[in-house]
Design a protein around this motif. Sequence first.
Motif, PDB file in Angstrom:
ATOM      1  N   TYR A 162      56.122 -20.501 -22.862  1.00 52.97           N
ATOM      2  CA  TYR A 162      55.512 -19.170 -23.041  1.00 52.97           C
ATOM      3  C   TYR A 162      54.336 -19.255 -24.006  1.00 52.97           C
ATOM      4  N   ALA A 190      61.753 -13.912 -19.322  1.00 54.30           N
ATOM      5  CA  ALA A 190      60.991 -13.394 -20.461  1.00 54.30           C
ATOM      6  C   ALA A 190      61.721 -12.220 -21.103  1.00 54.30           C
ATOM      7  N   SER A 191      61.880 -12.271 -22.430  1.00 56.51           N
ATOM      8  CA  SER A 191      62.671 -11.236 -23.114  1.00 56.51           C
ATOM      9  C   SER A 191      61.895 -10.476 -24.175  1.00 56.51           C
ATOM     10  N   THR A 192      60.662 -10.888 -24.461  1.00 59.58           N
ATOM     11  CA  THR A 192      59.881 -10.206 -25.500  1.00 59.58           C
ATOM     12  C   THR A 192      58.501  -9.848 -24.970  1.00 59.58           C
ATOM     13  N   PRO A 193      57.870  -8.851 -25.572  1.00 61.24           N
ATOM     14  CA  PRO A 193      56.500  -8.487 -25.179  1.00 61.24           C
ATOM     15  C   PRO A 193      55.525  -9.651 -25.314  1.00 61.24           C
ATOM     16  N   GLU A 194      55.713 -10.481 -26.341  1.00 62.69           N
ATOM     17  CA  GLU A 194      54.816 -11.607 -26.559  1.00 62.69           C
ATOM     18  C   GLU A 194      54.941 -12.645 -25.440  1.00 62.69           C
ATOM     19  N   GLN A 195      56.152 -12.904 -25.001  1.00 60.73           N
ATOM     20  CA  GLN A 195      56.358 -13.843 -23.896  1.00 60.73           C
ATOM     21  C   GLN A 195      55.693 -13.317 -22.624  1.00 60.73           C
ATOM     22  N   ARG A 196      55.823 -12.039 -22.373  1.00 61.51           N
ATOM     23  CA  ARG A 196      55.188 -11.437 -21.190  1.00 61.51           C
ATOM     24  C   ARG A 196      53.673 -11.526 -21.280  1.00 61.51           C
ATOM     25  N   GLN A 198      51.930 -13.778 -22.882  1.00 62.01           N
ATOM     26  CA  GLN A 198      51.534 -15.164 -22.672  1.00 62.01           C
ATOM     27  C   GLN A 198      51.553 -15.525 -21.188  1.00 62.01           C
ATOM     28  N   VAL A 217      54.174  -3.608 -22.703  1.00 58.85           N
ATOM     29  CA  VAL A 217      54.900  -2.496 -23.308  1.00 58.85           C
ATOM     30  C   VAL A 217      53.909  -1.461 -23.804  1.00 58.85           C
ATOM     31  N   GLN A 219      52.631   0.919 -26.046  1.00 55.09           N
ATOM     32  CA  GLN A 219      53.022   1.387 -27.360  1.00 55.09           C
ATOM     33  C   GLN A 219      51.828   1.736 -28.244  1.00 55.09           C
TER      34      GLN A 219
END
Length: 316
Positions: A162, A190-196, A198, A217, A219
């Motif tokens: 990621y 993928a479990s986090t906004p940062e991973q998505r 990337q 996300v 926000q």
Amino acid sequence: MLKKILLVLVFLFGGCSLDTLSALNEVDKVQLVKRTSSMKLYRAYFVRTHLKPIRRGQKYLFFYNAKKEDLAILLHPGRRYKLYSISHPHRVILSVNANRKTKYRHIIRTLGRKGYRLTSLSKIGYTSRVKLRRYKGFKTLMVEVRDYRHLWGIYRKAIRNYDAKYIKNVKGRLPKRLILPYLRRYEKKASTPEQRAQLRKIASRIKGGTGMAVAPVPQAKKQTNNNDALYHHYRDKASYDELSDYLSSPEAGYTLTYRQRNVLKARQSKLKEEKLLRDGSLEELIAAYKVNNDPRYKARILVLMKRAQESERGSI
């Protein structure tokens, strides 16, 4: 040595031209014709006059030796089976006499003992293109293979970590079909906004777009500008495939206004029409012309019909 003697005899007694003599020495050989930092292109012209089907009507099959990292192509010319190395040009790995009792399973076993297994190119970082071509008077099967393994490995590393920094300075883009299944697998993990985020960066560097379902996300107000930039990209620069992938993704569902979606839909229709006129088959163009009666389609149909007639005359 025997081949050289035969070539000389053909030249002396068969009225063979220098071009034909040269061509005889060029067919049935694999050559490396292009090398870049991201890809190697191999090409071969195999005389197809005496090629026989190997399995289910297929006249060629690809095999791979993982230990030697050697891709090869199997053909059945005349009374022999021949395995030509692609990764190591000008090399015939195996030549086996064949008769009525020689079955496909026998050849598979023989190749297996040498470490060669039937393969799908997309699973090992290669793509191929096979066409019927005339080469210096010979009717041939033109085989082109692109080796993307180096680039393929870098993209896979970036995806599983990621981290788009692995491809930041990489030149060349990877064809979508080589990496999309791998990307989808890690997209689901993928479990986090940062991973998505990337994965979206990595996907943007892949040929043809990916239509990723990874959604940002919503926000920060700061992100509004990023969404506007994304919209302008798809409105002004994106290809038909890339735009279609985006419009079918969940991301487009909540980042686009009603008006923006309509604008992109209109551009999608225009690009689809352009693509059909440029790349559509004769059958597709005829079907479309029956509906729209557009003179551009008629003109394109006539061009393709003329090409088909010329190709048919040339293959006789």
